[in-house]
Write a protein that holds these residues in place. Structure first.
Motif, PDB file in Angstrom:
ATOM      1  N   MET A 137       0.825  -1.192   0.000  1.00 39.14           N
ATOM      2  CA  MET A 137       0.000   0.000   0.000  1.00 39.14           C
ATOM      3  C   MET A 137       0.866   1.251   0.000  1.00 39.14           C
ATOM      4  N   GLY A 138       2.060   1.154   0.472  1.00 38.18           N
ATOM      5  CA  GLY A 138       2.948   2.299   0.463  1.00 38.18           C
ATOM      6  C   GLY A 138       3.046   2.989   1.804  1.00 38.18           C
ATOM      7  N   GLU A 139       4.030   3.821   1.879  1.00 38.37           N
ATOM      8  CA  GLU A 139       4.340   4.502   3.134  1.00 38.37           C
ATOM      9  C   GLU A 139       3.161   5.324   3.649  1.00 38.37           C
ATOM     10  N   LEU A 140       2.625   6.189   2.818  1.00 34.29           N
ATOM     11  CA  LEU A 140       1.551   7.076   3.260  1.00 34.29           C
ATOM     12  C   LEU A 140       0.315   6.281   3.680  1.00 34.29           C
TER      13      LEU A 140
ATOM     14  N   LYS B 163       0.807   4.670   7.069  1.00 32.60           N
ATOM     15  CA  LYS B 163       0.778   5.659   8.142  1.00 32.60           C
ATOM     16  C   LYS B 163      -0.640   6.136   8.423  1.00 32.60           C
ATOM     17  N   ILE B 164      -1.442   6.281   7.377  1.00 34.09           N
ATOM     18  CA  ILE B 164      -2.838   6.694   7.559  1.00 34.09           C
ATOM     19  C   ILE B 164      -3.609   5.607   8.306  1.00 34.09           C
ATOM     20  N   LYS B 165      -3.440   4.352   7.874  1.00 31.18           N
ATOM     21  CA  LYS B 165      -4.118   3.255   8.558  1.00 31.18           C
ATOM     22  C   LYS B 165      -3.658   3.178  10.011  1.00 31.18           C
ATOM     23  N   GLY B 166      -2.368   3.386  10.230  1.00 30.37           N
ATOM     24  CA  GLY B 166      -1.833   3.348  11.592  1.00 30.37           C
ATOM     25  C   GLY B 166      -2.431   4.430  12.467  1.00 30.37           C
ATOM     26  N   ASN B 167      -2.491   5.644  11.948  1.00 29.35           N
ATOM     27  CA  ASN B 167      -3.070   6.751  12.708  1.00 29.35           C
ATOM     28  C   ASN B 167      -4.533   6.481  13.037  1.00 29.35           C
TER      29      ASN B 167
END
Length: 56
Positions: free
Chosen positions: A1-4, A7-11
Motif C-alpha cells: 500500500m505504500g508509506e503514506l 501511516k494513515i491506517k496506523g493513525n
C-alpha cells in the motif's frame, strides 16, 4: 500500500484504539489496547517502507 497508506491506517487504528480505551467495558478497553498496538505497528511499517523506497 505504500508509506503514506500505512501511516494513515496506523493513525486511524491508534485513534480508534485510544477511544475504545475510554470505555467502561473491560473487553472494549482491551480491544482498544490491541487496536492501538496494531496502529503503532502499521506506523512502523510505513516508516520502514519510506526508508526503503516503498520496495517492501
Amino acid at each position: 500500500m505504500g508509506e503514506l497508506g500505512e501511516k494513515i491506517k496506523g493513525n486511524t487504528n491508534e485513534a480508534i484504539g485510544k477511544a475504545k480505551q475510554q470505555s467502561g467495558n473491560p473487553e472494549t478497553r482491551n480491544e482498544g489496547r490491541k487496536q492501538e498496538a496494531k496502529g503503532e505497528g502499521q506506523q512502523l511499517k510505513g516508516e520502514v517502507e519510506g526508508a526503503l523506497g516503498n520496495d517492501v
